[in-house]
Design an enzyme around this catalytic site. Structure first.
Site: not given
Length: 220
Positions: A47, A84, A113, A194, A197
């Site tokens: 991402s 992801g 991740n 979040d 990011h």
């Protein structure tokens, strides 16, 4: 005009054209101008490279294509990043991507991740090794982008996670951009809600963290 004479004239014209082109190229090289064929850069990431939460065309990979144009580097960027994605997912996708695009350079931005999910570091290391090895077997130069994670699974895990990128890069003789979020991770205002990011405003900084290590690979 006889057929043989016509053939001689055509062959003579072709020879003159070839000689002229050769002399022009020699003159260009003598003047110090670099000549290189168009290149393809394949970015395989998650991402952080897939413009998560951003307007299309504003992520660091899109900015990379703009910079190449500005610096008159004849290269096309293929962004094969998926939000992801893990190193395991990247490993399964890389073979078809190499076959389809035959990149001159692979930029590998995966692993975050894995770390955020607490996956075994040995698996992450093996997957990164496999991807860099596959790219080199396909005659592509490689750039591995390093990542760091918060100590959610303990300081030892976090430190070993950070260190494995340098280890993998060294073992595969790959270029290494030490930390994609350098200068960004320390500024909460440069992250989306979040807190994972980076915002659009941070994307140029991400590119600047990659560019010094990528540019030399495009000049070979």
């Amino acid at each position: 005009m006889q057929l043989n004479e016509l053939r001689r004239k055509v062959m003579g014209l072709a020879l003159k054209t070839t000689i002229t082109a050769t002399l022009a190229l020699a003159a260009m090289l003598a003047a110090g101008e670099a000549y290189s064929a168009p290149k393809t850069v394949l970015v395989l990431g998650d991402s952080l490279s897939a413009e998560y939460g951003l307007a299309r065309g504003t992520g660091w990979v899109a900015l990379l294509q703009q910079r190449l144009k500005e610096q008159k580097i004849d290269a096309t960027v293929i962004n094969a990043s998926i939000s992801g994605d893990t190193t395991s997912g990247g490993k399964s996708r890389l073979g078809p991507l190499l076959a389809a695009h035959r990149p001159d350079v692979l930029v590998l931005e995966l692993g975050a991740n894995d770390g955020l999910r607490g996956l075994p570091l040995s698996d992450t290391e093996n997957n990164l090794n496999a991807m860099l090895s596959a790219a080199k077997n396909d005659k592509a130069r490689t750039l591995l982008i390093g990542m760091r994670i918060p100590p959610n699974y303990g300081t030892v895990y976090a430190r070993q996670f950070t260190d494995l990128f340098g280890k993998v890069a060294k073992e595969n003789k790959s270029a290494l951009a030490p930390f994609l979020l350098d200068g960004v991770a320390q500024q909460p205002a440069l992250f989306q809600a979040d807190r994972l990011h980076p915002t659009e405003q941070a994307q140029a900084m991400l590119l600047d963290n990659v560019w010094p290590y990528l540019k030399p690979l495009l000049q070979k």
